[in-house]
Design a protein around this motif. Structure first.
Motif, mmCIF file in Angstrom:
data_model
loop_
_atom_site.group_PDB
_atom_site.id
_atom_site.type_symbol
_atom_site.label_atom_id
_atom_site.label_comp_id
_atom_site.label_asym_id
_atom_site.label_seq_id
_atom_site.Cartn_x
_atom_site.Cartn_y
_atom_site.Cartn_z
ATOM 1 N N GLY A 114 0.778 -1.224 0.000
ATOM 2 C CA GLY A 114 0.000 0.000 0.000
ATOM 3 C C GLY A 114 0.811 1.276 0.000
ATOM 4 O O GLY A 114 0.319 2.321 0.408
ATOM 5 N N PHE A 115 2.067 1.257 -0.470
ATOM 6 C CA PHE A 115 2.872 2.476 -0.506
ATOM 7 C C PHE A 115 2.742 3.220 -1.822
ATOM 8 O O PHE A 115 3.450 4.174 -2.059
ATOM 9 N N ALA A 116 1.824 2.787 -2.692
ATOM 10 C CA ALA A 116 1.794 3.343 -4.044
ATOM 11 C C ALA A 116 1.363 4.802 -4.068
ATOM 12 O O ALA A 116 1.900 5.599 -4.805
ATOM 13 N N ALA A 117 0.378 5.154 -3.293
ATOM 14 C CA ALA A 117 -0.101 6.526 -3.341
ATOM 15 C C ALA A 117 0.685 7.360 -2.343
ATOM 16 O O ALA A 117 1.603 6.886 -1.713
ATOM 17 N N ALA A 118 0.305 8.608 -2.194
ATOM 18 C CA ALA A 118 0.986 9.481 -1.234
ATOM 19 C C ALA A 118 0.762 8.932 0.173
ATOM 20 O O ALA A 118 -0.348 8.673 0.582
ATOM 21 N N ASP A 119 1.830 8.744 0.904
ATOM 22 C CA ASP A 119 1.762 8.126 2.226
ATOM 23 C C ASP A 119 2.066 9.175 3.283
ATOM 24 O O ASP A 119 2.902 10.049 3.073
ATOM 25 N N GLU A 120 1.452 9.076 4.448
ATOM 26 C CA GLU A 120 1.579 10.164 5.425
ATOM 27 C C GLU A 120 2.990 10.299 5.979
ATOM 28 O O GLU A 120 3.432 11.374 6.343
ATOM 29 N N TYR A 121 3.729 9.204 6.051
ATOM 30 C CA TYR A 121 5.099 9.284 6.576
ATOM 31 C C TYR A 121 6.097 9.519 5.450
ATOM 32 O O TYR A 121 7.006 10.326 5.569
ATOM 33 N N CYS A 122 5.916 8.819 4.336
ATOM 34 C CA CYS A 122 6.943 8.832 3.291
ATOM 35 C C CYS A 122 6.924 10.101 2.453
ATOM 36 O O CYS A 122 7.981 10.678 2.184
ATOM 37 N N THR A 123 5.726 10.536 2.032
ATOM 38 C CA THR A 123 5.694 11.600 1.028
ATOM 39 C C THR A 123 6.294 12.924 1.506
ATOM 40 O O THR A 123 7.050 13.538 0.740
ATOM 41 N N PRO A 124 6.040 13.409 2.741
ATOM 42 C CA PRO A 124 6.700 14.665 3.120
ATOM 43 C C PRO A 124 8.219 14.546 3.073
ATOM 44 O O PRO A 124 8.911 15.478 2.641
ATOM 45 N N ARG A 125 8.744 13.398 3.506
ATOM 46 C CA ARG A 125 10.198 13.239 3.468
ATOM 47 C C ARG A 125 10.717 13.197 2.046
ATOM 48 O O ARG A 125 11.800 13.700 1.750
ATOM 49 N N VAL A 126 9.939 12.568 1.135
ATOM 50 C CA VAL A 126 10.370 12.484 -0.255
ATOM 51 C C VAL A 126 10.414 13.881 -0.860
ATOM 52 O O VAL A 126 11.361 14.246 -1.568
ATOM 53 N N ILE A 127 9.393 14.702 -0.546
ATOM 54 C CA ILE A 127 9.359 16.050 -1.115
ATOM 55 C C ILE A 127 10.538 16.865 -0.571
ATOM 56 O O ILE A 127 11.177 17.637 -1.302
ATOM 57 N N GLN A 351 14.858 8.072 -1.107
ATOM 58 C CA GLN A 351 14.249 8.461 0.168
ATOM 59 C C GLN A 351 12.954 7.699 0.406
ATOM 60 O O GLN A 351 12.639 7.323 1.537
ATOM 61 N N GLN A 352 12.192 7.443 -0.674
ATOM 62 C CA GLN A 352 10.945 6.692 -0.528
ATOM 63 C C GLN A 352 11.224 5.297 0.025
ATOM 64 O O GLN A 352 10.527 4.811 0.922
ATOM 65 N N VAL A 353 12.262 4.659 -0.491
ATOM 66 C CA VAL A 353 12.568 3.306 -0.015
ATOM 67 C C VAL A 353 13.013 3.347 1.435
ATOM 68 O O VAL A 353 12.626 2.505 2.254
ATOM 69 N N ILE A 354 13.849 4.351 1.778
ATOM 70 C CA ILE A 354 14.321 4.449 3.161
ATOM 71 C C ILE A 354 13.128 4.617 4.102
ATOM 72 O O ILE A 354 13.023 3.934 5.126
ATOM 73 N N SER A 355 12.206 5.519 3.737
ATOM 74 C CA SER A 355 11.042 5.741 4.602
ATOM 75 C C SER A 355 10.186 4.493 4.679
ATOM 76 O O SER A 355 9.713 4.121 5.751
ATOM 77 N N ALA A 356 9.972 3.832 3.534
ATOM 78 C CA ALA A 356 9.126 2.638 3.541
ATOM 79 C C ALA A 356 9.750 1.554 4.410
ATOM 80 O O ALA A 356 9.062 0.876 5.181
ATOM 81 N N LEU A 357 11.074 1.391 4.318
ATOM 82 C CA LEU A 357 11.745 0.384 5.141
ATOM 83 C C LEU A 357 11.596 0.711 6.613
ATOM 84 O O LEU A 357 11.386 -0.177 7.446
ATOM 85 N N LYS A 358 11.688 2.020 6.939
ATOM 86 C CA LYS A 358 11.558 2.395 8.348
ATOM 87 C C LYS A 358 10.156 2.073 8.846
ATOM 88 O O LYS A 358 9.978 1.622 9.976
ATOM 89 N N VAL A 359 9.148 2.315 8.005
ATOM 90 C CA VAL A 359 7.771 1.995 8.416
ATOM 91 C C VAL A 359 7.629 0.493 8.637
ATOM 92 O O VAL A 359 7.064 0.050 9.636
ATOM 93 N N ILE A 360 8.177 -0.313 7.716
ATOM 94 C CA ILE A 360 8.037 -1.770 7.842
ATOM 95 C C ILE A 360 8.761 -2.276 9.081
ATOM 96 O O ILE A 360 8.277 -3.155 9.798
ATOM 97 N N LEU A 361 9.936 -1.690 9.361
ATOM 98 C CA LEU A 361 10.687 -2.160 10.524
ATOM 99 C C LEU A 361 10.115 -1.627 11.824
ATOM 100 O O LEU A 361 10.556 -2.013 12.903
ATOM 101 N N GLY A 362 9.158 -0.686 11.708
ATOM 102 C CA GLY A 362 8.572 -0.110 12.916
ATOM 103 C C GLY A 362 9.393 1.010 13.499
ATOM 104 O O GLY A 362 9.128 1.479 14.600
#
Lengths: 490, 481
Positions: A114-127, A351-362
């Motif tokens: 479910g990371f395909a659309a704008a995500d609340e944690y990832c997208t601000p960091r990506v921008i 950055q998107q991958v880094i944020s997504a990994l952080k979310v998955i790892l908690g």
């Protein structure tokens, strides 16, 4: 395993034969008409750019059902998305977009977590990283294309996968095609699963090593092939092979099956061959904490020599990685053509991958990662069991989020696809040449973003269309009316 | 004499006949008179049958027993996956801590950056970043799918139409990575049995495409038109109607900085009936009055070039690649381009960045004048550096300096150049780079130091790099200076 009923095989062959005959007839008339028209002077002395039967399939078969493929979308590929409506004035030869869109349930995109659309944690960091590093570094990794984001990502990927070091690339396809020739060359042997992806086949061909194939997911056959090859040695000279690599995938995208990893690793360790695991579809999507097929099947990552994966499917980004021992990664950084000649990965994507990994790892401070992982497991198992109960022929193992539904007959492909779209469900249908000729299928990809209502709507539509098109090859389980009423109430 | 022999022979035969006739004389079995010759014939047939049932003599084939296979497997020792790690493999490239524009930050210090192929200075451009932000908020980062299965957004189709309009071709196709464009295009159009004539200085992506196509590849001397003509002459005896023939060249070679003389190539192509595949990664957005590439630079109508590919990771400051040509060429790739079909599509925000970059280029062709002025300033500053000589074309934004006297081996040349590059970075805070060669690369052109000149550099940057290189080269070769 696909159990193809005899009658279905006959009717499918007959349909293809009819299509082929009609295509040849139209080609024949086209040749006559072209012979009457004078050939243009430009092409005199040149062979046609597409010879003979090469684009017969494109011109005569694919164009008829072109509207089922390459459908443009106008929003993010989330659980629901907007599919652009298209029309054609010349019988599907060219398609034009309209400005109308229809909101459809997305059962086709690889959006496992479910990371395909704008995500609340990832997208601000990506921008933020986009504004700091801009969309591209315009440089190769070894020149000026390594930013501190790239280094951070490599550490994080290595930690996530469980290997000492990792190296990342801008595209998953190039990862396979450029790494395999560096690891093995002439005098080596590659043994690959018969259903491996095109990028692995290209990499194996580009390396110059000999290639042998073993039956899909069949560890005893792999052992047989290994014994024969090691005993015989290289063809004609019978010198011993320099090295042998066995290449398998975690989840096979056209079958939805998991690899039989423990057995294959046991065989490889016994015969001292190297293993290469392509986890394009399984990293982040299976396993209790999303660490892929190794975690799910209880294999120690140290037993697999090279682990490869992509960031496109579960992390909502682009690119690929290789995780292996420190020495191998150091050597690859120095010698791999994709590091030395190709632009480095785009910093916002990193950055998107880094944020997504952080979310998955908690590590983002919430439990969204664990929720997503539990959700996708539950969704996949529910959907698969319901489809099987309805009588469809569904391939794949439990826990795998990829579910192919067999169609077989070429006419059912556009029928299924168009009817589902009319009822606002977007599915993906696959035919020759991505699958064997007789085994056309519709492939469903489940996401953690789908809610229970979405899945129930999807099941309802697929069941209706399945009845219409006639693909319920197995007897359906008789509906237990009492139980069903209880389920709906729950 | 003869008659005596005949008499003896007849007597012997008579005696044999009597001997045979005697036991069977008068015997009748099933109405057939058994005579002596019948016995002889039956015996003969019996002997024949006996021989036929014998196995023919072959040396005995002994397949390996299970135990022998086990032993062979035990004895076999594979080579390690990687060769021993040498000192040069442990060298890490510099890590950049900000955008890779003309000025960047390495280890906290500000550095002048000549290592990014940011020819138009578009890194850090506000318009492009704003359009990317809008796209990120709408689509997220990745497209999560192949182009064929819901990975096509409106932005992708708009980008393809924009590029086709800019290049004045009917259509174009987007690839998700710059280097994958060329190595998907070549195998889509060239199969076993076709003939390809390629320049020996093409980069690895092209070489990989040529290898994957399995066609017959003949190399000609780097940028040498006489060599090309003689190679084409030698290959014109096959049947032209059945075999496809291609010339593959790069517009601006990244291994040597030379520009291909397209007018001669087009003349040769029309004379010998070949098709041209032109790789324009480093010349798109750079050559020509409005940046439309090598065809505009030479004033050749674009219809004469059959296939043009380019990576967008250079002048356009985004990622991905495209291929453009006639409608038939582009349509064929939508099912047969392996990097298009079997790979996820380009992230939508990068497609947006490409559209914004092309719009910028069309609206501001003056940026090319700035770039050209910078290149000529670099040439002025670096043309008399001791020990190094300019090896690239005066119009090329990739400025390559090679060693005046090579040390003899590629490895020691690279060591020397790397030392110079490192000193320039550490002592003067300027990032320049040496040529990188992979073990898989077949190119044998000389190595050198590379500078990527950008329209974003100013005069003081260029002065700094000239002074710095001159100083380091003087210290390295004190006797020549």
């Amino acid at each position: 395993m696909v159990r193809l009923p005899y009658v279905t095989a006959l009717t499918t062959l007959f349909s293809y034969g009819l299509l082929f005959a009609f295509g040849q007839l139209r080609d024949f008339f086209r040749k006559i008409i072209d012979w009457f028209k004078s050939t243009s002077k430009d092409l005199k002395g040149y062979a046609p750019i597409c010879l003979g039967l090469e684009d017969f399939y494109t011109r005569r078969l694919y164009l008829r059902i072109q509207d089922c493929f390459s459908r443009p979308i106008a929003s993010a590929p989330d659980a629901w998305f907007d599919v652009v409506e298209r029309y054609s004035k010349d019988n599907n030869k060219t398609l034009h977009r309209t400005s109308k869109t229809s909101k459809c349930l997305n059962l086709g995109s690889y959006n496992y977590l479910g990371f395909a659309a704008a995500d609340e944690y990832c997208t601000p960091r990506v921008i933020e990283s986009l504004k700091k590093y801009s969309p591209s570094t315009c440089s190769i990794r070894v020149d000026g294309g390594t930013t501190d984001l790239h280094t951070e990502l490599e550490f994080l990927v290595a930690r996530f996968v469980g290997k000492p070091a990792a190296i990342t690339f801008g595209m998953g396809y190039v990862t396979n095609s450029a790494i395999i020739p560096v690891l093995i060359g002439k005098g080596g042997l590659i043994i690959s699963d018969s259903l491996n992806h095109n990028s692995i086949v290209n990499g194996a061909r580009g390396s110059g090593a000999a290639v042998r194939v073993f039956q899909h997911n069949n560890a005893p056959h792999l052992e047989e092939v290994l014994r024969e090859q090691i005993a015989e040695g290289q063809p004609r000279t019978h010198r011993p092979w320099k090295k042998i690599i066995v290449i398998v995938e975690g989840i096979y995208s056209m079958e939805g099956e998991l690899c039989q990893l423990p057995e294959i690793i046991a065989v490889c360790k016994k015969y001292k061959v190297y293993t290469y695991l392509d986890e394009a579809h399984s990293i982040g999507a299976v396993g209790k904490s999303g660490k892929g097929v190794c975690e799910l099947l209880g294999v120690d990552p140290a037993d697999v020599d090279i682990m490869m994966g992509t960031f496109t499917k579960s992390f909502g980004s682009c690119g690929g990685y290789i995780a292996a021992s420190k020495e191998i990664v150091q050597y690859l950084k120095h010698a791999c053509p994709a590091q030395l000649y190709a632009t480095s990965m785009s910093p916002p994507a990193v950055q998107q991958v880094i944020s997504a990994l952080k979310v998955i790892l908690g590590e983002d401070g919430s439990s969204r990662g664990a929720q997503k992982l539990a959700q996708i497991r539950e969704n996949s198992n529910f959907f698969r069991s319901e489809l099987k109960k309805m009588g469809f022929e569904v391939l794949g193992d439990n826990d795998s989020p990829v579910m192919p539904i067999m169609l077989y007959n070429p006419a059912k492909i556009p029928a299924f696809s168009r009817d589902c779209l009319k009822q606002n469900v977007a599915v993906v249908t696959v035919a020759f040449p991505a699958t064997p000729l007789l085994l056309a299928r519709a492939r469903i990809c489940i996401s953690a973003a789908h809610s229970r209502e979405d899945l129930l709507k999807g099941l309802e539509v697929i069941s209706k269309v399945g009845d219409l098109v006639g693909i319920k090859y197995f007897p359906a389980e008789p509906p237990k009316h009492g139980h069903q009423a209880h389920k709906k109430v729950d | 004499m003869a008659s005596a022999v005949v008499n003896i022979a007849t007597a012997a035969l008579d005696w044999v006949a009597v001997a045979f006739d005697a036991p069977f004389a008068g015997a009748v079995v099933f109405g057939v008179h058994i005579n002596g010759h019948l016995v002889a014939e039956v015996l003969l047939i019996a002997v024949l049958l006996f021989q036929l049932t014998r196995k023919s003599y072959k040396p005995p084939k002994k397949p390996l027993t299970e135990k022998e296979i086990d032993d062979l497997c035990e004895e076999w020792v594979p080579e390690p996956l990687h060769p021993p790690i040498t000192k040069e493999m442990k060298v890490e490239p510099p890590t950049i801590e900000s955008a890779a524009g003309p000025h960047t930050i390495i280890e906290g210090k500000e550095v002048v950056n000549f290592a990014s192929a940011n020819y138009l200075g578009l890194i850090g451009n506000e318009n492009i970043i704003d359009s990317c932000v809008a796209s990120l908020e709408k689509y997220g980062v990745g497209s999560c799918s192949s182009r064929v299965f819901y990975g096509t957004t409106n932005d992708h189709i708009d980008c393809e139409t924009r590029i086709a309009k800019f290049m004045s071709t009917p259509d174009s196709i987007l690839y998700s990575y710059g280097i994958s464009a060329i190595f998907s295009v070549i195998p889509a159009f060239c199969k076993k049995g076709d003939i390809i004539v390629a320049d020996e200085g093409v980069h690895w992506g092209v070489q990989n495409g040529l290898h994957l196509s399995r066609s017959t590849v003949v190399y000609f001397k780097h940028n040498d038109m006489a060599s090309l003509e003689s190679t084409l002459e030698k290959l014109t005896n096959k049947k032209a109607e059945k075999v496809r023939r291609y010339i593959v060249v790069e517009a601006l070679y990244q291994n040597s900085g030379q520009i291909a003389p397209l007018n001669s190539i087009v003349r040769l192509k029309e004379k010998y009936h070949f098709r041209v595949i032109l790789e324009e990664s480093h010349s798109f957005g750079v050559l020509g009055n409005t940046g439309r590439g090598l065809t505009e630079h030479y004033g050749i109508p674009i219809e004469k070039i059959d296939i043009i590919t380019a990576g967008m990771g250079n002048a356009l400051a985004t990622d991905g690649g495209f291929c453009t040509g006639s409608g038939r060429v582009v349509d064929h790739q939508r099912l047969n381009g392996s990097g298009y079909v079997f790979s996820a599509s380009l992230p939508p925000y990068l497609a947006n960045a490409a559209i914004a970059a092309v719009n910028y280029l069309e609206d501001n062709p003056s940026v090319l004048t700035v770039l050209r002025r910078n290149i000529s300033l670099v040439w002025e500053g670096l043309s008399d550096v001791p020990g190094l000589t300019m090896a690239s074309d005066p119009l090329s934004p990739i400025v390559i300096l090679k060693l005046k006297n090579s040390t003899g081996s590629l490895k020691s040349d690279l060591e020397l150049l790397n030392k110079i590059v490192e000193r320039v970075l550490v002592e003067d805070s300027i990032l320049i780079v040496s040529t990188k060669r992979s073990v898989l690369d077949k190119c044998r052109l000389p190595v050198g130091i590379r500078l990527f000149v950008s329209a974003g550099h100013n005069e003081s940057d260029i002065k700094k790099v000239s002074e710095s290189l001159r100083r380091v080269a003087c210290e390295n070769w004190p006797d020549i200076a």
